[in-house]
Design a protein around this motif. Structure first.
Motif, mmCIF file in Angstrom:
data_model
loop_
_atom_site.group_PDB
_atom_site.id
_atom_site.type_symbol
_atom_site.label_atom_id
_atom_site.label_comp_id
_atom_site.label_asym_id
_atom_site.label_seq_id
_atom_site.Cartn_x
_atom_site.Cartn_y
_atom_site.Cartn_z
ATOM 1 N N ARG A 99 -10.739 10.489 -6.321
ATOM 2 C CA ARG A 99 -11.295 9.287 -6.952
ATOM 3 C C ARG A 99 -11.180 8.187 -5.889
ATOM 4 N NH1 ARG A 99 -8.752 6.075 -11.907
ATOM 5 N NH2 ARG A 99 -10.158 4.347 -11.707
ATOM 6 N N VAL A 100 -11.993 7.447 -5.829
ATOM 7 C CA VAL A 100 -12.106 6.193 -4.500
ATOM 8 C C VAL A 100 -10.963 5.384 -5.074
ATOM 9 C CG1 VAL A 100 -13.276 4.408 -3.824
ATOM 10 C CG2 VAL A 100 -14.597 6.581 -4.347
ATOM 11 N N SER A 101 -10.196 5.235 -4.196
ATOM 12 C CA SER A 101 -8.684 4.272 -4.274
ATOM 13 C C SER A 101 -9.395 2.842 -4.241
ATOM 14 C CB SER A 101 -7.951 4.376 -3.361
ATOM 15 O OG SER A 101 -7.306 5.654 -3.152
ATOM 16 N N ARG A 102 -9.117 2.219 -5.222
ATOM 17 C CA ARG A 102 -9.026 0.580 -5.252
ATOM 18 C C ARG A 102 -7.875 0.091 -5.785
ATOM 19 N NH1 ARG A 102 -14.106 -1.482 -5.684
ATOM 20 N NH2 ARG A 102 -14.071 -3.679 -5.711
ATOM 21 N N VAL A 103 -7.485 -0.937 -4.833
ATOM 22 C CA VAL A 103 -6.202 -1.604 -4.780
ATOM 23 C C VAL A 103 -6.462 -3.041 -5.227
ATOM 24 C CG1 VAL A 103 -4.344 -1.988 -3.774
ATOM 25 C CG2 VAL A 103 -5.406 0.157 -3.300
ATOM 26 N N LEU A 104 -5.500 -3.394 -6.268
ATOM 27 C CA LEU A 104 -5.424 -4.898 -6.468
ATOM 28 C C LEU A 104 -4.075 -5.216 -5.797
ATOM 29 C CD1 LEU A 104 -6.191 -7.533 -7.720
ATOM 30 C CD2 LEU A 104 -4.916 -6.850 -9.649
ATOM 31 N N THR A 105 -4.020 -6.188 -4.902
ATOM 32 C CA THR A 105 -3.101 -6.571 -3.930
ATOM 33 C C THR A 105 -2.673 -8.122 -4.364
ATOM 34 O OG1 THR A 105 -2.023 -7.050 -1.944
ATOM 35 C CG2 THR A 105 -4.660 -7.182 -2.024
ATOM 36 N N CYS A 106 -1.578 -8.400 -4.902
ATOM 37 C CA CYS A 106 -1.039 -9.667 -5.301
ATOM 38 C C CYS A 106 -0.117 -10.119 -4.296
ATOM 39 C CB CYS A 106 -0.863 -9.726 -6.818
ATOM 40 S SG CYS A 106 -1.745 -9.057 -7.984
ATOM 41 N N GLN A 107 -0.445 -11.098 -3.548
ATOM 42 C CA GLN A 107 0.578 -11.349 -2.558
ATOM 43 C C GLN A 107 0.149 -12.842 -2.256
ATOM 44 O OE1 GLN A 107 1.892 -8.599 0.395
ATOM 45 N NE2 GLN A 107 0.400 -7.001 -0.693
ATOM 46 N N SER A 108 1.031 -13.290 -1.323
ATOM 47 C CA SER A 108 0.797 -14.767 -0.615
ATOM 48 C C SER A 108 -0.162 -14.425 0.562
ATOM 49 C CB SER A 108 2.041 -15.082 -0.011
ATOM 50 O OG SER A 108 2.526 -14.315 1.101
ATOM 51 N N HIS A 109 -0.701 -15.609 0.857
ATOM 52 C CA HIS A 109 -1.791 -15.887 1.910
ATOM 53 C C HIS A 109 -1.382 -16.654 2.817
ATOM 54 C CE1 HIS A 109 -5.862 -15.982 3.681
ATOM 55 N NE2 HIS A 109 -5.782 -16.977 3.666
ATOM 56 N N VAL A 110 -1.750 -16.755 4.267
ATOM 57 C CA VAL A 110 -1.236 -17.534 5.271
ATOM 58 C C VAL A 110 -2.518 -17.765 5.952
ATOM 59 C CG1 VAL A 110 0.954 -16.968 5.617
ATOM 60 C CG2 VAL A 110 -0.802 -15.765 6.805
ATOM 61 N N VAL A 111 -2.792 -18.921 6.230
ATOM 62 C CA VAL A 111 -4.030 -19.551 7.351
ATOM 63 C C VAL A 111 -4.021 -18.681 8.599
ATOM 64 C CG1 VAL A 111 -5.273 -21.409 8.144
ATOM 65 C CG2 VAL A 111 -4.299 -21.506 5.940
ATOM 66 N N ARG A 112 -2.564 -18.768 9.179
ATOM 67 C CA ARG A 112 -2.367 -18.326 10.474
ATOM 68 C C ARG A 112 -1.327 -17.402 10.578
ATOM 69 N NH1 ARG A 112 -2.850 -20.945 16.130
ATOM 70 N NH2 ARG A 112 -2.001 -19.341 17.360
ATOM 71 N N GLN B 99 -8.247 -1.970 3.962
ATOM 72 C CA GLN B 99 -9.971 -1.769 4.370
ATOM 73 C C GLN B 99 -10.045 -1.198 5.526
ATOM 74 O OE1 GLN B 99 -10.764 -5.878 3.901
ATOM 75 N NE2 GLN B 99 -11.238 -6.055 1.861
ATOM 76 N N SER B 100 -9.217 -1.107 6.414
ATOM 77 C CA SER B 100 -9.447 -0.160 7.822
ATOM 78 C C SER B 100 -9.358 1.157 7.530
ATOM 79 C CB SER B 100 -8.357 -0.565 8.551
ATOM 80 O OG SER B 100 -8.539 -2.055 9.140
ATOM 81 N N LEU B 101 -8.618 1.449 6.154
ATOM 82 C CA LEU B 101 -8.349 2.874 5.820
ATOM 83 C C LEU B 101 -9.753 3.384 5.032
ATOM 84 C CD1 LEU B 101 -4.495 2.870 5.369
ATOM 85 C CD2 LEU B 101 -5.842 4.141 7.269
ATOM 86 N N GLY B 102 -10.332 2.489 4.579
ATOM 87 C CA GLY B 102 -11.356 2.784 3.891
ATOM 88 C C GLY B 102 -11.087 2.576 2.383
ATOM 89 N N VAL B 103 -10.222 1.901 1.861
ATOM 90 C CA VAL B 103 -9.678 1.628 0.670
ATOM 91 C C VAL B 103 -10.369 0.287 0.338
ATOM 92 C CG1 VAL B 103 -7.697 1.283 -0.887
ATOM 93 C CG2 VAL B 103 -7.565 2.802 0.982
ATOM 94 N N GLU B 104 -10.794 0.501 -1.188
ATOM 95 C CA GLU B 104 -11.437 -0.710 -1.677
ATOM 96 C C GLU B 104 -10.256 -1.566 -2.144
ATOM 97 O OE1 GLU B 104 -14.731 -1.842 -2.069
ATOM 98 O OE2 GLU B 104 -15.359 0.068 -1.068
ATOM 99 N N CYS B 105 -10.582 -2.996 -1.743
ATOM 100 C CA CYS B 105 -9.315 -3.937 -1.718
ATOM 101 C C CYS B 105 -9.788 -5.120 -2.606
ATOM 102 C CB CYS B 105 -8.914 -3.935 -0.578
ATOM 103 S SG CYS B 105 -7.135 -5.238 -0.734
ATOM 104 N N ASP B 106 -9.143 -5.627 -3.796
ATOM 105 C CA ASP B 106 -9.313 -6.879 -4.348
ATOM 106 C C ASP B 106 -7.894 -7.828 -4.175
ATOM 107 O OD1 ASP B 106 -11.967 -6.427 -5.045
ATOM 108 O OD2 ASP B 106 -11.289 -5.674 -7.105
ATOM 109 N N VAL B 107 -8.135 -8.906 -3.704
ATOM 110 C CA VAL B 107 -7.159 -9.743 -3.317
ATOM 111 C C VAL B 107 -6.961 -10.884 -4.266
ATOM 112 C CG1 VAL B 107 -6.107 -11.224 -1.548
ATOM 113 C CG2 VAL B 107 -7.472 -9.282 -1.147
ATOM 114 N N CYS C 288 -2.169 -9.427 5.801
ATOM 115 C CA CYS C 288 -2.230 -8.133 6.671
ATOM 116 C C CYS C 288 -2.531 -6.949 5.717
ATOM 117 C CB CYS C 288 -0.506 -8.004 6.802
ATOM 118 S SG CYS C 288 -0.154 -6.662 7.602
ATOM 119 N N ALA C 289 -2.197 -6.882 4.439
ATOM 120 C CA ALA C 289 -2.348 -5.933 3.507
ATOM 121 C C ALA C 289 -3.820 -5.876 3.109
ATOM 122 C CB ALA C 289 -1.639 -6.209 2.227
ATOM 123 N N ALA C 290 -4.660 -6.742 3.123
ATOM 124 C CA ALA C 290 -5.978 -6.497 2.718
ATOM 125 C C ALA C 290 -6.800 -5.621 4.044
ATOM 126 C CB ALA C 290 -6.948 -7.741 2.599
#
Length: 150
Positions: free
Chosen positions: A64-77, A90-98, A84-86
């Motif tokens: 089944r197509v993997s789809r991940v919900l990633t709940c983490q912090s975000h940095v501008v720089r 996505q580089s591995l072809g996994v659908e990702c919602d942030v 990093c996680a998204a």
């Protein structure tokens, strides 16, 4: 007949004479033999293609197509949390919602002089509100994985 005619020449060590003999003619397959070989090649090729299709179908049923919900912090720089996680997923072809739980200017590393963005931290009510909107739209059923962090 001379040895230069392209015929095979055999020299006998016991005698000084050389005899030239023509090589046997090449065997020519009959049409029925050629047809049988072609049919066998087609059958083998068709079997291989059918097996490949079956393997692909089985993989499609299992995977089944993997789809991940990633709940983490975000940095501008920088590259921590969802930044990093998204990218990695996505580089591995996994659908990702942030879902960003907070936003800082940079990571809270001692290498930086300052880290700002404390007012950007989501309260639990804000996160609940976001998740409720996702639930109402039927998005929560789409996730195969949940990734959490800071």
């Amino acid at each position: 007949m001379s040895p230069d005619d392209g015929d095979e020449c055999v020299s006998s060590s016991s005698s000084t004479s050389t005899s030239c003999e023509a090589p046997p003619p090449p065997r020519v397959a009959s049409e029925s033999e050629n047809d049988a070989e072609e049919t066998q090649e087609h059958t083998m090729r068709d079997d291989a293609q059918q097996q490949q299709r079956q393997r692909q179908q089985r993989r499609g049923q299992r995977r089944r197509v993997s789809r991940v919900l990633t709940c983490q912090s975000h940095v501008v720089r920088g590259y921590v949390g969802n930044r990093c996680a998204a990218f990695a997923l996505q580089s591995l072809g996994v659908e990702c919602d942030v879902l960003n739980t907070l936003q800082f200017s940079n990571s809270r590393s001692p290498f930086y002089k300052a880290c700002t963005g404390a007012a950007s931290i989501l309260s639990s009510a804000d996160v609940d509100d976001l998740v409720d909107g996702m639930r109402r739209n039927g998005f929560l059923c789409d996730y195969t994985h949940l990734l959490t962090g800071y």
